[in-house]
Design a protein around this motif. Structure first.
Motif, PDB file in Angstrom:
ATOM      1  N   LEU A 153       0.832  -1.206   0.000  1.00 60.73           N
ATOM      2  CA  LEU A 153       0.000   0.000   0.000  1.00 60.73           C
ATOM      3  C   LEU A 153       0.866   1.254   0.000  1.00 60.73           C
ATOM      4  CD1 LEU A 153      -2.762  -0.986   2.603  1.00 60.73           C
ATOM      5  CD2 LEU A 153      -3.001  -0.879   0.112  1.00 60.73           C
ATOM      6  N   ASN A 154       1.938   1.226   0.753  1.00 66.92           N
ATOM      7  CA  ASN A 154       2.858   2.356   0.813  1.00 66.92           C
ATOM      8  C   ASN A 154       3.486   2.626  -0.549  1.00 66.92           C
ATOM      9  OD1 ASN A 154       6.085   2.932   1.249  1.00 66.92           O
ATOM     10  ND2 ASN A 154       4.811   4.223   2.571  1.00 66.92           N
ATOM     11  N   ARG A 155       3.924   1.578  -1.231  1.00 69.35           N
ATOM     12  CA  ARG A 155       4.515   1.758  -2.559  1.00 69.35           C
ATOM     13  C   ARG A 155       3.494   2.308  -3.552  1.00 69.35           C
ATOM     14  NH1 ARG A 155       9.674   2.169  -1.382  1.00 69.35           N
ATOM     15  NH2 ARG A 155       8.599   2.834   0.516  1.00 69.35           N
ATOM     16  N   LEU A 156       2.239   1.881  -3.431  1.00 64.75           N
ATOM     17  CA  LEU A 156       1.206   2.377  -4.340  1.00 64.75           C
ATOM     18  C   LEU A 156       0.921   3.850  -4.075  1.00 64.75           C
ATOM     19  CD1 LEU A 156      -0.745   1.837  -6.608  1.00 64.75           C
ATOM     20  CD2 LEU A 156      -2.381   0.920  -4.949  1.00 64.75           C
ATOM     21  N   ALA A 157       0.939   4.241  -2.803  1.00 63.00           N
ATOM     22  CA  ALA A 157       0.745   5.658  -2.471  1.00 63.00           C
ATOM     23  C   ALA A 157       1.808   6.514  -3.137  1.00 63.00           C
ATOM     24  CB  ALA A 157       0.780   5.843  -0.957  1.00 63.00           C
ATOM     25  N   GLY A 161       1.009   8.760  -6.290  1.00 65.36           N
ATOM     26  CA  GLY A 161       0.864  10.094  -5.717  1.00 65.36           C
ATOM     27  C   GLY A 161      -0.453  10.254  -4.983  1.00 65.36           C
ATOM     28  N   ASP A 162      -0.929   9.168  -4.401  1.00 65.72           N
ATOM     29  CA  ASP A 162      -2.241   9.152  -3.740  1.00 65.72           C
ATOM     30  C   ASP A 162      -2.047   8.721  -2.291  1.00 65.72           C
ATOM     31  OD1 ASP A 162      -4.822   8.763  -2.855  1.00 65.72           O
ATOM     32  OD2 ASP A 162      -5.483   7.635  -4.616  1.00 65.72           O
ATOM     33  N   TYR A 163      -2.106   9.695  -1.377  1.00 64.46           N
ATOM     34  CA  TYR A 163      -1.805   9.382   0.017  1.00 64.46           C
ATOM     35  C   TYR A 163      -2.820   8.446   0.651  1.00 64.46           C
ATOM     36  CZ  TYR A 163      -0.616   9.687   4.883  1.00 64.46           C
ATOM     37  OH  TYR A 163      -0.264   9.344   6.164  1.00 64.46           O
ATOM     38  N   GLU A 164      -3.989   8.300   0.083  1.00 63.13           N
ATOM     39  CA  GLU A 164      -5.026   7.459   0.688  1.00 63.13           C
ATOM     40  C   GLU A 164      -4.516   6.047   0.945  1.00 63.13           C
ATOM     41  OE1 GLU A 164      -8.442   6.115   2.443  1.00 63.13           O
ATOM     42  OE2 GLU A 164      -7.762   8.168   2.060  1.00 63.13           O
ATOM     43  N   LEU A 223       6.170   3.856   6.585  1.00 65.16           N
ATOM     44  CA  LEU A 223       4.844   4.491   6.553  1.00 65.16           C
ATOM     45  C   LEU A 223       4.923   5.896   7.131  1.00 65.16           C
ATOM     46  CD1 LEU A 223       2.465   1.598   7.736  1.00 65.16           C
ATOM     47  CD2 LEU A 223       3.230   2.138   5.425  1.00 65.16           C
ATOM     48  N   GLN A 224       5.618   6.028   8.243  1.00 67.82           N
ATOM     49  CA  GLN A 224       5.721   7.340   8.891  1.00 67.82           C
ATOM     50  C   GLN A 224       6.530   8.309   8.029  1.00 67.82           C
ATOM     51  OE1 GLN A 224       5.325   7.974  13.168  1.00 67.82           O
ATOM     52  NE2 GLN A 224       7.545   8.212  13.172  1.00 67.82           N
ATOM     53  N   ARG A 225       7.568   7.801   7.375  1.00 68.61           N
ATOM     54  CA  ARG A 225       8.366   8.647   6.490  1.00 68.61           C
ATOM     55  C   ARG A 225       7.525   9.173   5.335  1.00 68.61           C
ATOM     56  NH1 ARG A 225      13.819   6.118   4.042  1.00 68.61           N
ATOM     57  NH2 ARG A 225      12.385   5.070   2.600  1.00 68.61           N
ATOM     58  N   GLN A 229       6.361  12.975   4.074  1.00 69.54           N
ATOM     59  CA  GLN A 229       6.578  13.450   2.708  1.00 69.54           C
ATOM     60  C   GLN A 229       5.298  14.022   2.105  1.00 69.54           C
ATOM     61  OE1 GLN A 229       8.147   9.822   1.067  1.00 69.54           O
ATOM     62  NE2 GLN A 229      10.276  10.378   1.487  1.00 69.54           N
ATOM     63  N   PHE A 230       4.161  13.505   2.534  1.00 72.94           N
ATOM     64  CA  PHE A 230       2.867  14.014   2.081  1.00 72.94           C
ATOM     65  C   PHE A 230       2.330  15.093   3.027  1.00 72.94           C
ATOM     66  CE2 PHE A 230       2.852  10.215  -0.544  1.00 72.94           C
ATOM     67  CZ  PHE A 230       2.096  10.577  -1.655  1.00 72.94           C
ATOM     68  N   SER A 231       3.179  15.517   3.965  1.00 69.78           N
ATOM     69  CA  SER A 231       2.810  16.561   4.939  1.00 69.78           C
ATOM     70  C   SER A 231       1.615  16.163   5.788  1.00 69.78           C
ATOM     71  CB  SER A 231       2.530  17.899   4.213  1.00 69.78           C
ATOM     72  OG  SER A 231       3.676  18.331   3.507  1.00 69.78           O
ATOM     73  N   GLU A 232       1.520  14.883   6.096  1.00 71.08           N
ATOM     74  CA  GLU A 232       0.485  14.384   6.990  1.00 71.08           C
ATOM     75  C   GLU A 232       1.053  14.275   8.404  1.00 71.08           C
ATOM     76  OE1 GLU A 232      -2.680  13.677   6.208  1.00 71.08           O
ATOM     77  OE2 GLU A 232      -2.476  14.136   4.061  1.00 71.08           O
TER      78      GLU A 232
END
Length: 373
Positions: A153-157, A161-164, A223-225, A229-232
């Motif tokens: 899931l992380n690689r797909l995000a 470019g989709d943080y979901e 995941l946290q990194r 990167q997505f400013s979450e």
């Protein structure tokens, strides 16, 4: 003469690369059907097949499909120029949706897993996808399968470019952690369980997986990194600290002689070997063990070997980086198995063998730095 030699060498490299890509796609085709000729519109309506499919219950098996998702992401990068519409990311998304719909629900498909909701579909974890509901090899939840799915899931995000997708991975990470990682009242500190029931209420295997804590540590940090990167603002600090506590207790960080464990250990270590001493030391120790383990593979017949476990070793070695001698052994192992895969006598293991064969050919999105954020 030199210019001619350079051109010939370039053609050989290109031909070798193209051949690997063709073998990669053929392995994926056997598992997921004839996807390569789909139009963007057809890809958006694609339904991952349950026959042949990934094996397992209702055609889904979490480990196999995690490799499937990452492999589709690899194809999206390898063929970006010739596939401007990038159907492979669409296929990865569709496969993720199907896995969540099947393995995120009870075996009869009538309800989401315990604690999961429409708003939080992964709050109940994900089933392994075992064919049998119960028994020693029955369904349930494995920590090491769940962390591999989080990674997919992380690689797909990152690729899409989709943080979901990373948000879903974090949701899954937070949901399963208190069930697999528990406070040890007698000894103090924390410990882990290897397998839980489908509803996460019952411990099915009370021992710790050899690399579960370290893999959890690595994947949760990734995941946290990505969140940063997505400013979450999502944080997994407490969970990461638990895994690190387990890693530091006893003789937990040691190389394995099992081919699959060895490969996944090298894969895991390569993410942080330049930043953290434990990853560098464990990775280098595992590399030394690999020199011994790989030398014994080719001395045995195929009937006394398990292809997918050897492919795990090969993938891990490729992402970690090896010298010419080990690289030649890896190529020999991958080439050895090619003729056996499609006609394997063990149909149950064919899907997992094929997707891991593809990853051993081209590790792609399994490798740190392959995807650019």
């Amino acid at each position: 003469m030199l210019r001619h030699t350079t051109r010939v060498a370039s053609r050989i490299i290109m031909t070798s690369s193209a051949a690997k890509t063709l073998r990669f796609k053929e392995a994926m085709r056997i598992v997921y059907g004839p996807f390569n000729q789909l139009s963007p519109e057809e890809a958006s309506a694609w339904v991952p097949p349950d026959n042949p499919g990934a094996g397992g219950h209702r055609g889904r098996y979490l480990w196999t499909d995690a490799f499937g998702v990452v492999n589709f992401i690899t194809l999206s990068q390898e063929e970006k120029i010739s596939s401007p519409n990038n159907i492979y990311l669409t296929l990865a998304r569709r496969l993720v949706g199907k896995v969540h719909d099947v393995l995120g629900r009870t075996r009869d498909g009538s309800a989401r897993l315990f604690r999961a909701t429409d708003a939080e579909p992964l709050a109940g974890g994900l089933r392994i996808g075992k064919v049998d509901a119960d028994g020693p090899d029955g369904d349930g939840q494995y920590h090491h399968y769940l962390t591999l799915w989080m990674f997919a899931l992380n690689r797909l995000a990152i690729a899409a470019g989709d943080y979901e997708y990373n948000r879903l991975a974090v949701q899954l990470a937070k949901a399963i952690h208190p069930h697999f990682v528990v406070r040890d009242g007698q000894r103090g500190g924390v410990r882990m369980y290897w397998k839980m029931s489908t509803d996460l209420k019952t411990v099915l295997v009370p021992r710790e997986g050899h690399l579960d804590a370290a893999t959890g540590y690595v994947v949760y940090k990734l995941l946290q990194r990505t969140a940063k990167q997505f400013s979450e603002e999502e944080t997994l600090d407490a969970e990461i600290a638990d895994y690190r506590s387990i890693m530091d207790s006893g003789d937990k960080l040691r190389p394995s002689g099992d081919a699959l464990d060895l490969g996944m250990c090298l894969w895991m270590c390569h993410f942080f070997r330049d930043e953290e001493e434990w990853a560098r030391e464990l990775g280098n120790q595992s590399l030394a063990v690999a020199r011994v383990v790989l030398s014994g593979f080719m001395a045995r017949s195929a009937s006394h070997r398990l292809a997918f476990r050897e492919f795990g070793a090969c993938m891990g070695l490729k992402v970690y980086g090896v010298d010419d001698e080990l690289a030649a052994r890896v190529d020999a192992i991958v080439d050895f198995w090619q003729k056996y895969l499609e006609k394997s006598a063990d149909e149950d293991l064919r899907p997992i063998s094929l997707v891991m064969y593809a990853a051993a050919l081209i590790p792609g999105a399994f490798q740190d730095g392959y995807l650019k954020t």
